[in-house]
Design a protein around this motif. Structure first.
Motif, PDB file in Angstrom:
ATOM      1  N   GLU A   1      18.096   2.816   2.099  1.00 57.26           N
ATOM      2  CA  GLU A   1      17.621   3.735   2.572  1.00 57.26           C
ATOM      3  C   GLU A   1      15.937   3.630   2.251  1.00 57.26           C
ATOM      4  OE1 GLU A   1      21.557   4.024   2.560  1.00 57.26           O
ATOM      5  OE2 GLU A   1      20.651   4.156   0.437  1.00 57.26           O
ATOM      6  N   PHE A   2      15.495   2.993   1.073  1.00 57.14           N
ATOM      7  CA  PHE A   2      14.142   2.784   0.973  1.00 57.14           C
ATOM      8  C   PHE A   2      13.587   2.300   1.659  1.00 57.14           C
ATOM      9  CE2 PHE A   2      10.200   1.051  -0.901  1.00 57.14           C
ATOM     10  CZ  PHE A   2       9.715   2.259  -1.798  1.00 57.14           C
ATOM     11  N   ARG A   3      14.151   0.908   2.182  1.00 58.75           N
ATOM     12  CA  ARG A   3      13.586   0.183   3.174  1.00 58.75           C
ATOM     13  C   ARG A   3      13.598   0.835   4.670  1.00 58.75           C
ATOM     14  NH1 ARG A   3      17.117  -3.597   0.840  1.00 58.75           N
ATOM     15  NH2 ARG A   3      18.484  -3.486   2.774  1.00 58.75           N
ATOM     16  N   LEU A   4      14.653   1.626   4.917  1.00 58.27           N
ATOM     17  CA  LEU A   4      14.590   2.154   6.162  1.00 58.27           C
ATOM     18  C   LEU A   4      13.477   3.260   6.483  1.00 58.27           C
ATOM     19  CD1 LEU A   4      16.409   2.384   8.789  1.00 58.27           C
ATOM     20  CD2 LEU A   4      17.649   4.168   7.601  1.00 58.27           C
ATOM     21  N   LEU A   5      13.346   4.105   5.262  1.00 61.90           N
ATOM     22  CA  LEU A   5      12.361   4.937   5.410  1.00 61.90           C
ATOM     23  C   LEU A   5      10.935   4.148   5.437  1.00 61.90           C
ATOM     24  CD1 LEU A   5      11.278   7.976   5.268  1.00 61.90           C
ATOM     25  CD2 LEU A   5      11.189   7.586   2.670  1.00 61.90           C
ATOM     26  N   HIS A   6      10.845   3.152   4.673  1.00 62.79           N
ATOM     27  CA  HIS A   6       9.437   2.517   4.515  1.00 62.79           C
ATOM     28  C   HIS A   6       9.304   2.051   6.007  1.00 62.79           C
ATOM     29  CE1 HIS A   6       6.925  -0.811   2.279  1.00 62.79           C
ATOM     30  NE2 HIS A   6       6.144  -0.065   2.916  1.00 62.79           N
TER      31      HIS A   6
ATOM     32  N   ASP B   1       0.793  -1.370   0.090  1.00 64.40           N
ATOM     33  CA  ASP B   1       0.087   0.015  -0.041  1.00 64.40           C
ATOM     34  C   ASP B   1       0.755   1.290  -0.100  1.00 64.40           C
ATOM     35  OD1 ASP B   1      -2.102  -1.871   0.372  1.00 64.40           O
ATOM     36  OD2 ASP B   1      -1.986  -1.557   2.351  1.00 64.40           O
ATOM     37  N   PRO B   2       0.275   2.092  -1.056  1.00 65.47           N
ATOM     38  CA  PRO B   2       1.536   3.564  -0.887  1.00 65.47           C
ATOM     39  C   PRO B   2       0.950   4.327   0.421  1.00 65.47           C
ATOM     40  CG  PRO B   2       0.240   3.245  -2.842  1.00 65.47           C
ATOM     41  CD  PRO B   2      -0.281   2.243  -2.006  1.00 65.47           C
ATOM     42  N   ILE B   3       2.078   5.261   0.784  1.00 69.48           N
ATOM     43  CA  ILE B   3       1.820   5.688   2.317  1.00 69.48           C
ATOM     44  C   ILE B   3       2.244   7.333   2.069  1.00 69.48           C
ATOM     45  CG2 ILE B   3       2.909   5.656   4.603  1.00 69.48           C
ATOM     46  CD1 ILE B   3       3.992   2.995   3.560  1.00 69.48           C
ATOM     47  N   GLN B   4       1.224   8.072   2.679  1.00 67.86           N
ATOM     48  CA  GLN B   4       1.672   9.439   2.519  1.00 67.86           C
ATOM     49  C   GLN B   4       1.851   9.959   3.790  1.00 67.86           C
ATOM     50  OE1 GLN B   4      -1.057  11.910   0.078  1.00 67.86           O
ATOM     51  NE2 GLN B   4      -1.826   9.963  -0.903  1.00 67.86           N
ATOM     52  N   ALA B   5       2.608  10.664   4.148  1.00 68.89           N
ATOM     53  CA  ALA B   5       3.114  11.239   5.373  1.00 68.89           C
ATOM     54  C   ALA B   5       3.899  12.783   5.278  1.00 68.89           C
ATOM     55  CB  ALA B   5       3.937  10.584   6.146  1.00 68.89           C
TER      56      ALA B   5
ATOM     57  N   GLY C   1       3.569  15.117   3.491  1.00 64.16           N
ATOM     58  CA  GLY C   1       4.041  15.627   2.224  1.00 64.16           C
ATOM     59  C   GLY C   1       4.863  14.456   1.476  1.00 64.16           C
ATOM     60  N   LEU C   2       5.320  13.656   1.832  1.00 68.27           N
ATOM     61  CA  LEU C   2       6.123  12.509   1.435  1.00 68.27           C
ATOM     62  C   LEU C   2       5.030  11.307   1.039  1.00 68.27           C
ATOM     63  CD1 LEU C   2       9.052  11.822   3.703  1.00 68.27           C
ATOM     64  CD2 LEU C   2       9.356  12.761   1.546  1.00 68.27           C
ATOM     65  N   ILE C   3       5.526  10.790  -0.345  1.00 68.29           N
ATOM     66  CA  ILE C   3       4.659   9.701  -0.918  1.00 68.29           C
ATOM     67  C   ILE C   3       5.518   8.531  -1.291  1.00 68.29           C
ATOM     68  CG2 ILE C   3       3.156   8.813  -2.647  1.00 68.29           C
ATOM     69  CD1 ILE C   3       2.303  11.557  -3.093  1.00 68.29           C
ATOM     70  N   LEU C   4       5.361   7.429  -0.409  1.00 71.30           N
ATOM     71  CA  LEU C   4       6.116   6.249  -0.618  1.00 71.30           C
ATOM     72  C   LEU C   4       5.274   5.295  -1.379  1.00 71.30           C
ATOM     73  CD1 LEU C   4       9.000   4.962   1.681  1.00 71.30           C
ATOM     74  CD2 LEU C   4       6.978   3.356   0.753  1.00 71.30           C
TER      75      LEU C   4
ATOM     76  N   ALA D   1       6.252   0.428  -6.788  1.00 70.41           N
ATOM     77  CA  ALA D   1       7.116   1.135  -7.631  1.00 70.41           C
ATOM     78  C   ALA D   1       8.539   1.753  -7.196  1.00 70.41           C
ATOM     79  CB  ALA D   1       6.327   2.456  -8.328  1.00 70.41           C
ATOM     80  N   ARG D   2       8.854   1.459  -5.800  1.00 67.37           N
ATOM     81  CA  ARG D   2       9.920   1.645  -5.173  1.00 67.37           C
ATOM     82  C   ARG D   2      10.472   3.185  -5.383  1.00 67.37           C
ATOM     83  NH1 ARG D   2      11.786  -2.274  -1.845  1.00 67.37           N
ATOM     84  NH2 ARG D   2      13.734  -1.768  -2.109  1.00 67.37           N
ATOM     85  N   ARG D   3       9.348   4.273  -5.140  1.00 63.60           N
ATOM     86  CA  ARG D   3       9.433   5.389  -5.463  1.00 63.60           C
ATOM     87  C   ARG D   3       9.125   6.215  -4.415  1.00 63.60           C
ATOM     88  NH1 ARG D   3       5.620   8.481 -10.113  1.00 63.60           N
ATOM     89  NH2 ARG D   3       6.709  10.512  -9.738  1.00 63.60           N
ATOM     90  N   VAL D   4      10.026   7.263  -4.017  1.00 65.48           N
ATOM     91  CA  VAL D   4       9.560   8.140  -3.103  1.00 65.48           C
ATOM     92  C   VAL D   4       9.466   9.816  -3.657  1.00 65.48           C
ATOM     93  CG1 VAL D   4      10.268   9.216  -0.879  1.00 65.48           C
ATOM     94  CG2 VAL D   4      10.805   6.908  -1.225  1.00 65.48           C
ATOM     95  N   SER D   5       8.292  10.445  -3.266  1.00 66.98           N
ATOM     96  CA  SER D   5       8.273  11.669  -4.028  1.00 66.98           C
ATOM     97  C   SER D   5       7.808  12.653  -3.036  1.00 66.98           C
ATOM     98  CB  SER D   5       7.468  11.696  -5.138  1.00 66.98           C
ATOM     99  OG  SER D   5       6.009  11.103  -5.014  1.00 66.98           O
ATOM    100  N   CYS D   6       7.815  14.033  -3.338  1.00 67.41           N
ATOM    101  CA  CYS D   6       7.366  14.917  -2.431  1.00 67.41           C
ATOM    102  C   CYS D   6       6.943  16.012  -3.231  1.00 67.41           C
ATOM    103  CB  CYS D   6       8.249  15.629  -1.219  1.00 67.41           C
ATOM    104  SG  CYS D   6       7.562  16.920  -0.234  1.00 67.41           S
ATOM    105  N   ALA D   7       5.515  16.668  -3.434  1.00 67.57           N
ATOM    106  CA  ALA D   7       5.328  17.831  -4.233  1.00 67.57           C
ATOM    107  C   ALA D   7       5.488  17.338  -5.785  1.00 67.57           C
ATOM    108  CB  ALA D   7       5.414  18.917  -3.774  1.00 67.57           C
ATOM    109  N   GLY D   8       5.438  16.223  -6.201  1.00 66.64           N
ATOM    110  CA  GLY D   8       5.852  15.977  -7.456  1.00 66.64           C
ATOM    111  C   GLY D   8       7.140  15.805  -7.873  1.00 66.64           C
ATOM    112  N   GLN D   9       7.992  15.789  -6.775  1.00 67.47           N
ATOM    113  CA  GLN D   9       9.349  15.635  -7.097  1.00 67.47           C
ATOM    114  C   GLN D   9       9.960  14.142  -6.584  1.00 67.47           C
ATOM    115  OE1 GLN D   9      11.815  18.276  -4.749  1.00 67.47           O
ATOM    116  NE2 GLN D   9      13.847  17.785  -5.675  1.00 67.47           N
TER     117      GLN D   9
END
Length: 230
Positions: A159-164, A130-134, A136-139, A143-151
């Motif tokens: 680092e991705f697993r740690l943030l997740h 499931d995608p997560i929003q927190a 302003g971050l969207i993980l 898709a193995r993707r992290v974004s914020c305000a379209g960036q």
């Protein structure tokens, strides 16, 4: 990484049915046909969820459930009891032994998959797609993707697993050793300071979006994510 499910079931036909369908659903599968094999599997790799049959050849599954719940290393593993015993007292006994859920045979694979997904979402949300929003971050795990305000915010797999993990357990402080176990696995032996290196890399990856302060250092305790998922 897909969630690892340990199936403890002594009937070969049921074990094969569960293994095939759960692999098809995207899970990594390990199997055992008695509690001795199960303990060996758990010593080798700590599973993310256990499916445990009540009736096993060497000892009742309910006894193993109690053992798992009293051991520090395994007490938090989500556990679903599988059994032909459908009496109310049997269900009560299974839940009191430490099972998170109880499924009576015969059951549909579709129902089992739904219960596994629900339990992982509740007990181990970092293992769901499931995608997560927190804040302003969207993980997006798939898709193995992290974004914020379209960036897009590129980062390495660790680092991705740690943030997740941190973003799905907000406001809770985790020590370095806990993060090593949860993110890298308790069978991987790394120096605790390895976590500090990846925390620095994670903050650097979040800096272009001004989100680096979401990863807080709690002196003498560890790290936490500030901001609840929405």
């Amino acid at each position: 990484m897909p969630a690892t499910i340990l199936i403890i079931e002594d009937e070969p036909a049921i074990l094969e049915l569960l293994s095939v369908n759960l692999r098809h659903a995207g899970y990594a599968i390990r199997t055992a046909q008695d509690t001795r094999q199960a303990q060996d599997q758990i010593r080798d790799v700590l599973p993310d969820l256990i499916l445990l049959d009540w009736m096993l050849p060497d000892q009742p599954g309910i006894r193993l459930a109690k053992q798992l719940r009293t051991a520090t290393r395994t007490r938090e593993i989500p556990l679903i009891m599988l059994t032909a015993r459908g009496a109310e007292q049997d269900k009560v006994d299974g839940l009191e032994a430490g099972a998170d859920d109880y499924l009576t045979k015969p059951f549909s694979v579709r129902e089992l998959l739904a219960r596994i997904k629900s339990l992982l979402r509740r007990r181990a949300p970092q293992l769901t797609p499931d995608p997560i929003q927190a804040g302003g971050l969207i993980l997006d795990p798939e898709a193995r993707r992290v974004s914020c305000a379209g960036q897009d915010l590129p980062m390495g797999p660790s680092e991705f697993r740690l943030l997740h993990f941190l973003i799905t357990h907000p406001q809770r402080v985790y020590s370095r050793s806990q993060l090593l176990d949860q993110v890298w696995g308790d069978h991987v032996f790394l120096e605790e300071r390895t976590v500090d290196v990846h925390i620095r890399r994670l903050r650097k990856a979040l800096t272009p979006a001004g989100q680096e302060n979401r990863i807080e250092t709690v002196r003498g305790a560890g790290y936490r994510f500030s901001g609840a998922p929405s």
